[in-house]
Design an enzyme around this catalytic site. Structure first.
Site, PDB file in Angstrom:
ATOM      1  N   GLY A 255      -0.702 -26.844 -15.287  1.00  0.00           N
ATOM      2  CA  GLY A 255       0.485 -25.998 -15.218  1.00  0.00           C
ATOM      3  C   GLY A 255       1.374 -26.194 -14.023  1.00  0.00           C
ATOM      4  O   GLY A 255       2.507 -25.713 -14.010  1.00  0.00           O
ATOM      5  N   GLU A 289      -6.808 -29.156 -14.658  1.00  0.00           N
ATOM      6  CA  GLU A 289      -6.291 -29.915 -15.808  1.00  0.00           C
ATOM      7  C   GLU A 289      -4.800 -30.219 -15.657  1.00  0.00           C
ATOM      8  O   GLU A 289      -3.997 -29.830 -16.510  1.00  0.00           O
ATOM      9  CB  GLU A 289      -6.504 -29.120 -17.099  1.00  0.00           C
ATOM     10  CG  GLU A 289      -7.949 -28.803 -17.425  1.00  0.00           C
ATOM     11  CD  GLU A 289      -8.076 -27.878 -18.629  1.00  0.00           C
ATOM     12  OE1 GLU A 289      -7.045 -27.357 -19.115  1.00  0.00           O
ATOM     13  OE2 GLU A 289      -9.210 -27.674 -19.075  1.00  0.00           O
ATOM     14  N   PRO A 290      -4.401 -30.890 -14.607  1.00  0.00           N
ATOM     15  CA  PRO A 290      -2.973 -31.174 -14.452  1.00  0.00           C
ATOM     16  C   PRO A 290      -2.521 -32.290 -15.381  1.00  0.00           C
ATOM     17  O   PRO A 290      -3.243 -33.269 -15.590  1.00  0.00           O
ATOM     18  CB  PRO A 290      -2.886 -31.647 -12.991  1.00  0.00           C
ATOM     19  CG  PRO A 290      -4.219 -32.289 -12.753  1.00  0.00           C
ATOM     20  CD  PRO A 290      -5.212 -31.521 -13.550  1.00  0.00           C
ATOM     21  N   GLY A 291      -1.354 -32.127 -15.942  1.00  0.00           N
ATOM     22  CA  GLY A 291      -0.756 -33.192 -16.748  1.00  0.00           C
ATOM     23  C   GLY A 291       0.552 -33.613 -16.115  1.00  0.00           C
ATOM     24  O   GLY A 291       0.693 -34.671 -15.505  1.00  0.00           O
ATOM     25  N   ARG A 292       1.519 -32.695 -16.199  1.00  0.00           N
ATOM     26  CA  ARG A 292       2.875 -32.978 -15.726  1.00  0.00           C
ATOM     27  C   ARG A 292       2.901 -33.424 -14.259  1.00  0.00           C
ATOM     28  O   ARG A 292       3.621 -34.344 -13.918  1.00  0.00           O
ATOM     29  CB  ARG A 292       3.715 -31.696 -15.881  1.00  0.00           C
ATOM     30  CG  ARG A 292       5.184 -31.862 -15.612  1.00  0.00           C
ATOM     31  CD  ARG A 292       5.875 -30.503 -15.605  1.00  0.00           C
ATOM     32  NE  ARG A 292       5.536 -29.686 -16.752  1.00  0.00           N
ATOM     33  CZ  ARG A 292       6.186 -29.682 -17.912  1.00  0.00           C
ATOM     34  NH1 ARG A 292       7.233 -30.453 -18.066  1.00  0.00           N
ATOM     35  NH2 ARG A 292       5.805 -28.897 -18.895  1.00  0.00           N
ATOM     36  N   ARG A 329      12.009 -32.710 -25.112  1.00  0.00           N
ATOM     37  CA  ARG A 329      11.996 -31.536 -24.225  1.00  0.00           C
ATOM     38  C   ARG A 329      13.338 -30.805 -24.146  1.00  0.00           C
ATOM     39  O   ARG A 329      13.370 -29.580 -24.215  1.00  0.00           O
ATOM     40  CB  ARG A 329      11.516 -31.917 -22.815  1.00  0.00           C
ATOM     41  CG  ARG A 329      10.090 -32.461 -22.768  1.00  0.00           C
ATOM     42  CD  ARG A 329       9.601 -32.624 -21.337  1.00  0.00           C
ATOM     43  NE  ARG A 329       9.453 -31.358 -20.665  1.00  0.00           N
ATOM     44  CZ  ARG A 329      10.260 -30.888 -19.724  1.00  0.00           C
ATOM     45  NH1 ARG A 329      11.267 -31.606 -19.292  1.00  0.00           N
ATOM     46  NH2 ARG A 329      10.061 -29.708 -19.195  1.00  0.00           N
ATOM     47  N   TYR A 333      12.921 -27.015 -25.500  1.00  0.00           N
ATOM     48  CA  TYR A 333      12.946 -25.886 -24.571  1.00  0.00           C
ATOM     49  C   TYR A 333      14.159 -25.871 -23.665  1.00  0.00           C
ATOM     50  O   TYR A 333      14.104 -25.312 -22.570  1.00  0.00           O
ATOM     51  CB  TYR A 333      11.734 -25.833 -23.637  1.00  0.00           C
ATOM     52  CG  TYR A 333      10.496 -26.609 -23.911  1.00  0.00           C
ATOM     53  CD1 TYR A 333       9.555 -26.121 -24.830  1.00  0.00           C
ATOM     54  CD2 TYR A 333      10.197 -27.781 -23.220  1.00  0.00           C
ATOM     55  CE1 TYR A 333       8.373 -26.794 -25.026  1.00  0.00           C
ATOM     56  CE2 TYR A 333       9.011 -28.449 -23.415  1.00  0.00           C
ATOM     57  CZ  TYR A 333       8.100 -27.951 -24.329  1.00  0.00           C
ATOM     58  OH  TYR A 333       6.923 -28.602 -24.511  1.00  0.00           O
ATOM     59  N   CYS A 359      20.312 -37.398 -36.671  1.00  0.00           N
ATOM     60  CA  CYS A 359      21.207 -36.612 -37.513  1.00  0.00           C
ATOM     61  C   CYS A 359      20.874 -35.121 -37.421  1.00  0.00           C
ATOM     62  O   CYS A 359      20.349 -34.525 -38.364  1.00  0.00           O
ATOM     63  CB  CYS A 359      21.089 -37.128 -38.944  1.00  0.00           C
ATOM     64  SG  CYS A 359      22.358 -36.472 -39.992  1.00  0.00           S
ATOM     65  N   GLU A 360      21.076 -34.561 -36.249  1.00  0.00           N
ATOM     66  CA  GLU A 360      20.870 -33.131 -35.965  1.00  0.00           C
ATOM     67  C   GLU A 360      21.818 -32.765 -34.829  1.00  0.00           C
ATOM     68  O   GLU A 360      21.863 -33.494 -33.825  1.00  0.00           O
ATOM     69  CB  GLU A 360      19.439 -32.854 -35.460  1.00  0.00           C
ATOM     70  CG  GLU A 360      18.324 -33.096 -36.437  1.00  0.00           C
ATOM     71  CD  GLU A 360      18.218 -32.053 -37.531  1.00  0.00           C
ATOM     72  OE1 GLU A 360      18.784 -30.948 -37.369  1.00  0.00           O
ATOM     73  OE2 GLU A 360      17.573 -32.350 -38.543  1.00  0.00           O
TER      74      GLU A 360
HETATM   75  C1  LIG Z   1      -5.264 -26.333 -21.968  1.00  0.00           C
HETATM   76  C2  LIG Z   1      -4.259 -27.090 -21.209  1.00  0.00           C
HETATM   77  N1  LIG Z   1      -4.634 -27.694 -20.070  1.00  0.00           N
HETATM   78  C3  LIG Z   1      -3.752 -28.404 -19.337  1.00  0.00           C
HETATM   79  C4  LIG Z   1      -2.439 -28.521 -19.711  1.00  0.00           C
HETATM   80  C5  LIG Z   1      -1.512 -29.338 -18.853  1.00  0.00           C
HETATM   81  O1  LIG Z   1      -0.449 -28.631 -18.390  1.00  0.00           O
HETATM   82  P1  LIG Z   1       0.571 -29.289 -17.365  1.00  0.00           P
HETATM   83  O2  LIG Z   1       1.042 -30.568 -17.951  1.00  0.00           O
HETATM   84  O3  LIG Z   1       1.640 -28.298 -17.247  1.00  0.00           O
HETATM   85  O4  LIG Z   1      -0.179 -29.498 -16.087  1.00  0.00           O
HETATM   86  C6  LIG Z   1      -1.993 -27.880 -20.865  1.00  0.00           C
HETATM   87  C7  LIG Z   1      -0.568 -27.911 -21.241  1.00  0.00           C
HETATM   88  O5  LIG Z   1       0.076 -26.938 -21.439  1.00  0.00           O
HETATM   89  C8  LIG Z   1      -2.940 -27.162 -21.646  1.00  0.00           C
HETATM   90  O6  LIG Z   1      -2.566 -26.563 -22.782  1.00  0.00           O
END
Ligand SMILES: Cc1ncc(COP(=O)(O)O)c(C=O)c1O
Length: 428
Positions: A255, A289-292, A329, A333, A359-360
């Site tokens: 997050g 659990e970082p992604g972004r 994105r 959003y 085409c939107e």
């Molecule tokens: C369960 C879970 N973990 C981790 C993430 C990664 O989030 P972010 O990319 O914002 O760090 C998400 C994305 O919303 C998620 O649903």
């Protein structure tokens, strides 16, 4: 410092250590001109900086170094095989949101003990496979899901390691479409019901409780809700320990937001300073659990201007060969991404409505003031490493874009552009 957005905040004219910056009026990725990469591989094209990914991973890992922890990179942000492999080599573990992501992680070389499996609505087959693989933890979303995991595990004569995803009803202050920790969101189990679920596991021989999971949402730019989320799960962990339920880890989810517009976003060190003391006091290890945060700033979507036209009311449209099919994105959003010319012209500024070819009417990136464009010019849409390629689609029968990774001064194709034959290979 990684990716010029994080390194320098707001202006591509400044030089950054890794990522995207200007060199002689040309936008480059770690020294490689995007104009050359686009000439060789065509557009639309995702270009990744391997160094920016490694640097962001390292920043976060170092920020949590004082306590036992494991970073589980959230593959939902970007599950391109080369990206996931690179993170394995950097030392990461992973968080999967579907069994497809679990399978991808295995192919990228992750052992099952490095994989946590999150996600609302796990199917029967997904649960069977997850139990068979013996993952580090299945992050369970409901009492019913725990029962289904228990049955699958008992049928195999094993105990599945589980964590309950709790929903603490905390407003993460993010866009409603990417908020997950409010009671109105579909995710997790209400915090006040979680204790009973853990106690019930004593009667479910197929389950081994190993952790507690929380994830409040994405693109969170204040550490305060993340702190509150951590406190809520630590309180639960204490309560469970006092009742004899001993766990291994607290999974504080992902997050952490990044800066898309140059405004300030928390650093890895600030994030760790906010949550680590809270979780460390529990005595349990930390899973993140970082992604972004890890991949967001590490890519640019390079697109070509395919048409320019003036509409009534003084509106100027710049039509790109990339749209919602490559980067959803903004349409999903209302997300903002900086858009810059790869080689800006010495020309007056014009305000363009930058739109895609789909085409939107919603297929639009927004208004931007840019030096006057010509058809054929290249634009780079920045900070598109997270939820860019991963959300791309074949709508309008458009091919999935090619992807290139720049590493050690060399650009290498990590995914070739999809062809119509690739698409039709699934159809009869
Ligand atoms: C369960 C879970 N973990 C981790 C993430 C990664 O989030 P972010 O990319 O914002 O760090 C998400 C994305 O919303 C998620 O649903």
């Amino acid at each position: 410092m990684s990716g010029f957005s994080r390194a320098v905040g707001r202006d591509v004219r400044f030089i950054a250590v890794t990522g995207f910056f200007r060199d002689n009026n040309t936008l480059v990725c770690d020294g490689v001109p995007l104009s050359e990469v686009a000439r060789e591989h065509g557009t639309p094209l995702y270009v990744y900086s391997a160094d920016a990914i490694r640097t962001a991973y390292r920043e976060l890992d170092e920020a949590f170094a004082s306590h036992p922890h494991r970073i589980h990179y959230a593959m939902k942000a970007n599950s391109s095989l080369a990206v996931v492999r690179l993170l394995r080599e950097a030392g990461s573990a992973v968080d999967a949101n579907s069994i497809g992501e679990v399978e991808l992680a295995m192919r990228a070389g992750f052992p099952s003990s490095d994989i946590v499996f999150s996600g609302v609505g796990k199917s029967h087959d997904e649960i069977e496979r997850a139990v068979q693989l013996g993952l580090k933890a299945i992050n369970a979303e409901s009492a019913g899901e725990l029962e289904r995991i228990d049955r699958a595990a008992q049928a195999r004569g094993v105990r599945a390691r589980v964590a309950v995803r709790v929903n603490p009803d905390i407003d993460a202050g993010t866009h409603p479409h990417i908020s997950t920790g409010l009671h109105i969101n579909k995710f997790g189990v209400p915090l006040e019901q979680a204790g009973a679920l853990y106690r019930r596991m004593a009667t479910q021989p197929g389950l081994e409780p190993v952790g507690i999971h929380v994830h409040l949402g994405s693109q969170i730019i204040s550490t305060e809700p993340l702190q509150r989320g951590a406190s809520a799960v630590v309180r639960l962990a204490r309560e469970l320990r006092d009742g004899g339920v001993l766990l291994d880890h607290i999974d504080i989810g992902g997050g952490l937001g990044i800066s898309y517009d140059g405004s300030r976003a928390p650093t890895a060190a600030e994030y760790a300073a906010a949550v680590l003391p809270i979780v460390a006091a529990s005595g349990l290890s930390i899973a993140l659990e970082p992604g972004r945060y890890i991949v967001g700033a590490a890519a640019a979507l390079v697109a070509r201007v395919v048409d320019l036209k003036d509409a009534a009311g003084g509106h100027h449209f710049a039509v790109l060969d990339a749209g919602m099919t490559e980067l959803m994105r903004p349409m999903l959003y209302g997300a903002f991404h900086r858009i810059v010319a790869v080689v800006p012209r010495a020309a007056r500024d014009v305000c363009y409505d930058i739109v895609g070819p789909v085409c939107e009417s919603t297929d639009a990136f927004g208004e931007r003031r840019l030096n006057q464009l010509e058809v054929g010019d290249l634009l780079a849409i920045l900070d598109t490493g997270a939820y860019g390629s991963a959300m791309s689609s074949n709508y309008n029968r458009r091919p999935l874009p090619a992807e290139v990774m720049v590493d050690g001064g060399k650009a290498r194709v990590i995914r070739r552009r999809q062809t119509i034959e690739d698409q039709l290979s699934l159809e009869t």
